[in-house]
Write an enzyme that holds these catalytic residues in place. Structure first.
Site, PDB file in Angstrom:
ATOM      1  CG  HIS A  89      15.569   5.186  -4.552  1.00 38.43           C
ATOM      2  ND1 HIS A  89      15.606   4.100  -5.458  1.00 38.43           N
ATOM      3  CD2 HIS A  89      14.932   5.485  -4.225  1.00 38.43           C
ATOM      4  CE1 HIS A  89      14.818   4.036  -4.682  1.00 38.43           C
ATOM      5  NE2 HIS A  89      13.762   4.138  -4.015  1.00 38.43           N
ATOM      6  N   GLY A  90      18.064   5.251  -8.421  1.00 42.80           N
ATOM      7  CA  GLY A  90      18.522   4.101  -8.870  1.00 42.80           C
ATOM      8  C   GLY A  90      18.544   3.248  -7.748  1.00 42.80           C
TER       9      GLY A  90
END
Ligand SMILES: *[C@@H]1O[C@H](CO)[C@@H](O)[C@H](O)[C@H]1NC(C)=O
Ligand SMILES: *[C@@H]1O[C@H](CO)[C@@H](O)[C@H](O)[C@H]1NC(C)=O
Length: 481
Positions: A89-90
């Site tokens: 995920h970012g």
């Protein structure tokens, strides 16, 4: 616009002029995005799993979506036929636990700061807005969505055939159930959609022709489903012995004393966890807000290296080579990747279209690290321990280089036809964070698919999650007791 919604500057205490100036320039910077990176801290290379993706790929600071063809990608007689991407995920918010510790630390500063006429870093920090709130609990931030959209655009630029519009409906998207991963997968798909329809607002992922991402925690959060891992590592109070020992060891004690002196608080009010959260706050303020936090001024580079080691120690013992089960628990994911590749090879051999040209799997640093360890990457000769910090200065295992936010491990399958030899063949290449990752068996940048499979045949044939994750039978009458 000077104050964001979460901006809670304590009105009763006048901020130091320097702080006000820092705030002004910080918020001024938000409204006029700059290409250079004035907020970057000299500590950025040591943020471990909280490292910004652009700190491992600095050329992205100049242009985050410029397509960049890696010179080592095979060209000419080879065409990519499938891509399997494992994506962390970012950028995300701190967890509630971290936010509470930060609040506790700020409480210590406010209680012990040098009263009226307070000056210096301690006072500036006591007044620095605590813009993180419990509800944020590890969720993806806007910068994290941008990480994903931009990654999508770059990958689509790098592999235009695989990501062509007609393939969009055949995308296979799997994600961990955590919000930050589901949101990351949606942002990635919206980035792709923008690639096909520039200027149009992307629809909801549920309405896209690829369909919504499928949640699969057995695959993306295998560590939650592996009984042996849970018992021997996750819930085992002594499994992270080296992390605990390092927290009370001489390197950390030095930092504790130094920080206590800098902030003018009693050293007894601080501990390694609070020091670590102060360091993380420097990283969060940079990654999330794009500001240079005064929390960064608490540490110098030598401190940062020690704190990076503390973070790496935990990853090493909990997710990597520390215990065999850490990596073995990812066998199912490893096999899943090779099943996709096998299927694409079979389909090509039968001259059928590849049914899933692009497979996207969204997970965690804790998903990627065990898999990379299973494949033998970033393994140092000696284990990381509480006692060999100095010897490990040049270690391979630096989580900030391996799994920053938005990190990605990509398997690319190529179909190669050589005019001289009528035989067709399949080759594989791996990319880590969009850079070629040499194959473990040959150190080559690309290898025959069969050779890669043969190198990993033990894992492919004899690693079965059900058996690997089963607890050894406990026999109370056993003669070991
Ligand atoms: C907990 O970890 C220690 C250290 O690795 C190990 O000796 C012990 O057997 C583990 N306990 C369990 C219940 O697995
Ligand atoms: C425990 O081990 C002993 C010796 O190996 C064996 O005779 C006994 O049946 C085992 N007991 C259980 C409950 O498995």
């Amino acid at each position: 616009m000077l104050r964001g919604p979460q901006h809670r500057l304590r009105a009763s205490v006048a901020p130091a002029a320097a702080l006000a100036a820092a705030l002004l320039s910080a918020f001024g910077r938000c409204s006029v995005p700059e290409r250079s990176d004035p907020a970057a801290s000299a500590l950025s290379p040591y943020f471990g799993t909280k490292t910004r993706y652009e700190d491992v790929n600095p050329e992205l600071l100049a242009d985050p979506v410029a397509p960049r063809r890696d010179p080592e990608l095979p060209a000419g007689t080879c065409t990519p036929v499938q891509l399997v991407a494992l994506i962390r995920h970012g950028t995300r918010y701190p967890t509630t636990k971290q936010i509470r510790k930060l609040r506790q630390l700020q409480g210590v500063l406010q209680a012990h700061g040098p009263g009226d006429g307070r000056r210096g870093l301690g006072a500036a920090l006591a007044d620095w807005p605590l813009w993180y709130e419990d509800w944020m609990d590890g969720q993806l931030v806007e910068k994290g969505r941008q990480d994903m959209r931009q990654l999508a655009l770059r990958l689509a630029g790098l592999f235009p055939d695989l990501f062509r519009r007609e393939n969009f409906g055949h995308l296979r998207v799997v994600t961990s159930s955590k919000h930050r991963c589901v949101d990351s997968s949606a942002a990635f798909l919206q980035g792709l959609w923008q690639h096909y329809h520039p200027g149009l607002p992307p629809p909801d992922v549920a309405d896209m022709d690829c369909g919504p991402p499928r949640i699969n925690d057995k695959l993306m959060r295998f560590f939650d489903h592996c009984e042996k891992f849970l018992t021997q590592v996750e819930r085992n109070a002594t499994a992270l012995y080296h992390v605990q020992a390092f927290k009370t060891g001489p390197e950390m004690q030095n930092i504790l004393k130094k920080v206590a002196a800098t902030l003018q608080v009693p050293v007894d009010n601080l501990n390694a966890d609070l020091i670590q959260v102060a360091f993380f706050t420097c990283s969060f303020d940079l990654a999330i807000k794009g500001v240079k936090s005064p929390w960064c001024d608490v540490f110098d580079i030598d401190d940062a290296k020690v704190l990076e080691y503390l973070n790496d120690l935990k990853q090493y013992w909990k997710r990597s080579y520390g215990y065999t089960i850490n990596s073995r628990s990812s066998c199912a994911l490893f096999q899943d990747i090779f099943q996709h590749l096998d299927r694409a090879v079979e389909q090509k051999q039968r001259s059928q279209p590849v049914s899933s040209p692009v497979i996207l799997q969204f997970g965690h640093a804790e998903t990627l690290l065990p898999l990379l360890s299973l494949m033998g990457y970033f393994k140092d000769k000696e284990p990381l321990t509480a006692y060999n910090y100095k010897e490990q200065v040049h270690r391979k295992f630096r989580s900030g280089h391996i799994v920053p936010y938005a990190s990605n491990l990509i398997f690319v399958l190529y179909h190669c036809e050589d005019a001289k030899t009528p035989k067709e063949e399949f080759q594989v290449q791996m990319l880590l964070n969009e850079k070629v990752l040499p194959l473990a068996h040959s150190q080559g940048t690309v290898a025959l698919y069969e050779d890669v499979k043969s190198h990993y045949k033990d894992i492919l044939l004899s690693c079965h999650t059900s058996e690997e994750c089963e607890l050894p039978k406990v026999n109370i009458t056993s003669d070991e007791l």
